[in-house]
Write an enzyme that holds these catalytic residues in place. Structure first.
Site, PDB file in Angstrom:
ATOM      1  N   GLU A   1     -45.212   1.698 -63.770  1.00 39.87           N
ATOM      2  CA  GLU A   1     -46.100   1.515 -63.521  1.00 39.87           C
ATOM      3  C   GLU A   1     -47.613   1.124 -63.106  1.00 39.87           C
ATOM      4  O   GLU A   1     -49.064   1.329 -63.040  1.00 39.87           O
ATOM      5  CB  GLU A   1     -47.152   2.949 -64.239  1.00 39.87           C
ATOM      6  CG  GLU A   1     -47.979   2.773 -65.469  1.00 39.87           C
ATOM      7  CD  GLU A   1     -46.638   1.757 -66.713  1.00 39.87           C
ATOM      8  OE1 GLU A   1     -47.535   1.577 -67.531  1.00 39.87           O
ATOM      9  OE2 GLU A   1     -45.600   2.368 -66.598  1.00 39.87           O
TER      10      GLU A   1
ATOM     11  N   CYS B   1     -39.997   2.211 -71.600  1.00 40.58           N
ATOM     12  CA  CYS B   1     -40.518   1.103 -72.287  1.00 40.58           C
ATOM     13  C   CYS B   1     -40.354   1.725 -74.001  1.00 40.58           C
ATOM     14  O   CYS B   1     -39.042   1.846 -74.275  1.00 40.58           O
ATOM     15  CB  CYS B   1     -41.959   0.803 -72.957  1.00 40.58           C
ATOM     16  SG  CYS B   1     -42.515  -0.634 -73.672  1.00 40.58           S
TER      17      CYS B   1
ATOM     18  N   HIS C   1     -42.613  -1.779 -67.066  1.00 41.96           N
ATOM     19  CA  HIS C   1     -43.538  -0.389 -67.129  1.00 41.96           C
ATOM     20  C   HIS C   1     -43.941  -1.033 -65.184  1.00 41.96           C
ATOM     21  O   HIS C   1     -44.240  -1.505 -64.443  1.00 41.96           O
ATOM     22  CB  HIS C   1     -44.985  -1.378 -68.009  1.00 41.96           C
ATOM     23  CG  HIS C   1     -45.810  -0.927 -68.674  1.00 41.96           C
ATOM     24  ND1 HIS C   1     -46.044   0.379 -69.245  1.00 41.96           N
ATOM     25  CD2 HIS C   1     -44.777  -1.855 -69.747  1.00 41.96           C
ATOM     26  CE1 HIS C   1     -45.574   0.435 -70.156  1.00 41.96           C
ATOM     27  NE2 HIS C   1     -45.195  -0.902 -71.468  1.00 41.96           N
TER      28      HIS C   1
END
Length: 370
Positions: free
Chosen positions: A335, A248, A333
Site C-alpha cells: 500500500e 509486515c 508495504h
C-alpha cells in the site's frame, strides 16, 4: 532550547529542540525516505521508536489533512538535520513543529544525522533518550542503558483499535486484524470495493468467522512478533478457513503461526527503495519497508510453505506462500504511503483468492461453506 539524543553506547548528540519539551526513551532507528514524513510520523509501526530521517530538510511542505496513517503521530521522538519553519504547499494546514508540540512529541534538529545513521548501520539500532533543556549527558547515557528494549514491550495494545468498526463496500467482506494498521491499507481495500471490518488485535478466530468474511487481512504493527502470541494463536486457528493476506507484522505473525521463528535484524529496513525479487517470476520490485524483525527461513517447513520473495540487499525473507491453502504474505508495504506502488498488484491477488473462495468454498469448523 537545547536538545539531546543519547545512545546506550555512550554517544551523545546535541542540537536544537523543537516540538514538545521533556524526555522520552525509545529504540533509535533511521528511515531513508526522501518524502513522506507525515506518513512516517503517523505510522503505528513506529510506536516505541525514536526515528531519524536521513533526508536533510524535513517539514518543507507542512502537515496536511489527508496524509495521516493513523489519527495522531505514533513515534516516540523525531530527529532531523533541519526542520523547516516556513512550509510551502497548497495542502499545508500546520507547521511540523506545531504538529509535534500539539501531540507531545519531542523533535531534535541540527545534529549530524549522517553520523547517527552510520553509527546505527554499523552497530545496530540502540536504546536512546531524547531530551530537551539543560541535561547531564552522562546521566542521559545511563538512562538510555537502563531503558527497556523494544522486545518485551506490549506495543500492539497501544495502537490497535479499541472496538470493531465497519466500512461498508460493494464487493467482498474483509476482516482486517488491526495490529496497528496503516490507513492506506484500508483505503486500498475500499478502492477495490470491499466491505472492511476492522477488529482489535485480540479478537478470536471464532469472533472473526462470525462476521462471515470472504477474506482476512493481517495488518502491520509495532514491536517484536514474539510479543503478540494471541495474534499467532488466532491466525493458526484461521488457517484453511478463509483466504489470508499478511503485511509486515502480519507477515511475521503468519510465519510464526506456520511454525517458523523470527529474529531481530541489526538495523532493520526502513525506507522507500528496497529491492525485492519475486522468486517465481524473477521480477524485481522497489518496495516501501518499515520493520526490524524477519522470518528465519531455516525454520520454515518446506512441505507446507515456500519463500516467495527475497530482499536483494541482504537476502532476508520478504514473502511467504502456503503450498496448499489460499494464504500468502509480504514483509514490505504494497500500500506504500510513502513509497512506490509497484506491488499494488498483491491486493488484486487477494481479491482473486476471495473470488475463488466464494466459488469453490472453504471449510469452516469442518463443514464446507459451499
Amino acid at each position: 532550547m537545547k536538545g539531546y539524543l543519547a545512545l546506550e553506547d555512550g554517544t551523545v548528540f546535541e542540537g536544537k529542540a523543537f516540538g514538545a519539551t521533556g524526555k522520552r526513551h525509545g529504540e533509535v532507528v533511521f528511515n531513508t525516505g526522501m518524502t513522506g514524513y507525515q506518513e512516517i510520523l503517523t505510522d503505528p509501526s513506529y510506536c516505541g521508536q525514536i526515528v531519524t530521517l536521513t533526508y536533510p530538510l524535513v517539514g518543507n511542505y507542512g502537515i496536511n489533512d489527508e496524509d495521516f496513517e493513523s489519527q495522531r503521530p505514533q513515534v516516540w521522538g523525531f530527529v532531523v538535520r533541519e526542520a523547516c519553519t516556513i512550509p510551502s504547499n497548497w495542502r499545508s494546514r500546520e507547521k511540523l513543529e506545531e504538529f509535534l508540540a500539539r501531540y507531545g512529541i519531542i523533535g531534535l534538529e541540527g545534529i549530524d544525522t549522517r553520523a547517527l545513521t552510520r553509527r546505527l548501520r554499523s552497530y545496530g539500532t540502540m536504546r536512546g533518550i531524547i531530551a530537551t533543556g539543560e541535561q547531564d549527558p552522562d546521566f542521559l547515557v545511563e538512562e538510555a542503558r537502563n531503558a527497556p528494549g523494544l522486545s518485551g514491550q506490549q506495543l500492539v495494545p497501544l495502537v490497535t483499535s479499541k472496538k470493531p468498526y465497519i466500512i461498508q463496500g460493494q464487493s467482498y467482506r474483509v476482516v482486517l486484524m488491526d495490529f496497528g494498521v496503516k490507513q492506506n491499507i484500508i483505503r486500498w481495500l475500499q478502492k477495490l470495493g470491499c466491505t472492511v471490518i476492522v477488529v482489535p488485535a485480540q479478537t478470536t478466530a471464532e469472533e472473526i468467522l462470525a462476521y462471515n468474511p470472504d477474506g482476512i487481512m493481517l495488518s502491520n504493527g509495532p514491536g517484536d512478533p514474539k510479543d503478540v502470541p494471541y495474534g499467532v494463536e488466532t491466525i493458526r486457528n484461521l488457517l484453511g478457513r478463509k483466504p489470508i493476506f499478511g503485511i509486515c507484522l502480519g507477515h511475521q505473525l503468519l510465519g510464526r503461526a506456520l511454525g517458523a521463528d523470527t529474529y531481530k535484524l541489526p538495523f532493520g529496513h526502513r525506507g522507500g527503495n528496497h529491492p525485492v525479487k519475486d522468486l517465481r517470476t524473477g521480477r524485481v520490485y522497489i518496495t516501501s519497508q518499515n520493520h526490524g524483525f524477519a522470518i528465519d527461513p531455516d525454520t520454515l517447513d518446506p512441505d507446507i510453505v515456500e519463500v516467495s520473495h527475497i530482499n536483494l540487499n541482504d537476502g532476508t525473507v520478504e514473502g511467504l506462500r502456503h503450498k496448499k491453502l489460499p494464504v500468502f504474505s509480504v514483509q514490505y508495504h504494497p500500500e506504500a504511503a510513502p513509497g512506490p506502488t509497484d506491488s499494488e498488484y498483491l491486493f488484486e491477488q487477494f481479491m482473486q483468492l476471495m473470488a475463488e473462495g466464494r466459488q469453490n468454498g472453504l471449510e469452516v469448523d469442518g463443514h464446507a461453506t459451499k
